[in-house]
Design a protein around this motif. Structure first.
Motif, short mmCIF file in Angstrom:
data_model
loop_
_atom_site.label_atom_id
_atom_site.label_comp_id
_atom_site.label_asym_id
_atom_site.label_seq_id
_atom_site.Cartn_x
_atom_site.Cartn_y
_atom_site.Cartn_z
N MET A 59 0.83 -1.21 0.00
CA MET A 59 0.00 0.00 0.00
C MET A 59 0.86 1.26 0.00
O MET A 59 0.61 2.19 -0.74
N VAL A 60 1.87 1.26 0.84
CA VAL A 60 2.69 2.46 1.02
C VAL A 60 3.61 2.72 -0.17
O VAL A 60 3.79 3.86 -0.57
N ALA A 69 1.70 13.23 -6.09
CA ALA A 69 1.01 14.37 -5.48
C ALA A 69 -0.38 13.98 -5.01
O ALA A 69 -0.94 14.59 -4.11
N GLU A 70 -0.95 12.93 -5.60
CA GLU A 70 -2.29 12.47 -5.24
C GLU A 70 -2.27 11.31 -4.25
O GLU A 70 -3.29 10.75 -3.95
N SER A 71 -1.10 10.92 -3.76
CA SER A 71 -0.98 9.79 -2.86
C SER A 71 -1.76 10.04 -1.58
O SER A 71 -1.92 11.18 -1.15
N LEU A 72 -2.22 8.95 -0.97
CA LEU A 72 -2.95 9.07 0.29
C LEU A 72 -2.00 9.43 1.41
O LEU A 72 -0.87 8.96 1.46
N PRO A 73 -2.47 10.24 2.35
CA PRO A 73 -1.64 10.55 3.52
C PRO A 73 -1.40 9.27 4.34
O PRO A 73 -2.22 8.35 4.34
N THR A 74 -0.29 9.21 5.02
CA THR A 74 0.08 8.04 5.81
C THR A 74 -1.02 7.66 6.80
O THR A 74 -1.36 6.49 6.95
N GLU A 75 -1.61 8.66 7.46
CA GLU A 75 -2.66 8.39 8.45
C GLU A 75 -3.84 7.66 7.81
O GLU A 75 -4.43 6.77 8.40
N LEU A 77 -3.73 5.76 5.05
CA LEU A 77 -3.30 4.41 4.71
C LEU A 77 -3.34 3.50 5.93
O LEU A 77 -3.82 2.37 5.87
N VAL A 78 -2.83 4.00 7.05
CA VAL A 78 -2.83 3.21 8.28
C VAL A 78 -4.27 2.91 8.71
O VAL A 78 -4.59 1.78 9.09
#
Length: 89
Positions: A59-60, A69-75, A77-78
């Motif tokens: 996922m990461v 630039a459109e990636s999901l924020p880490t929070e 994803l978690v």
């Protein structure tokens, strides 16, 4: 002395193999660290810590179709990893 009109030096076949091996070692190290992080909660997990570590890395490290630039924020994803995509009942 290099020719001034020559393009950038491309890595040779051995350099590509070395880079690939180093990349694989780094990924294995990350998987091991994540597995160790998830292992104490083994009894609470739906899947083994080793598999969870692999899913998390997938996922990461995957690139979003629209670019970084459109990636999901880490929070986010978690949260998706831990709680899934369904809203709480």
């Amino acid at each position: 002395m290099p020719c001034p009109h020559a393009g950038p030096r491309l890595p040779g076949p051995t350099e590509n193999i070395d880079e690939h091996a180093r990349h694989e070692e780094e990924l294995a190290s990350l998987r091991e660290a994540l597995t160790a992080l998830f292992a104490p909660e083994r009894e609470l997990l739906r899947i083994p810590p080793e598999r969870l570590a692999q899913v998390f890395l997938s996922m990461v490290l995957s690139d979003a179709p629209s670019g970084p630039a459109e990636s999901l924020p880490t929070e986010e994803l978690v949260s998706l990893l831990l709680w899934g995509s369904l809203a709480p009942p």
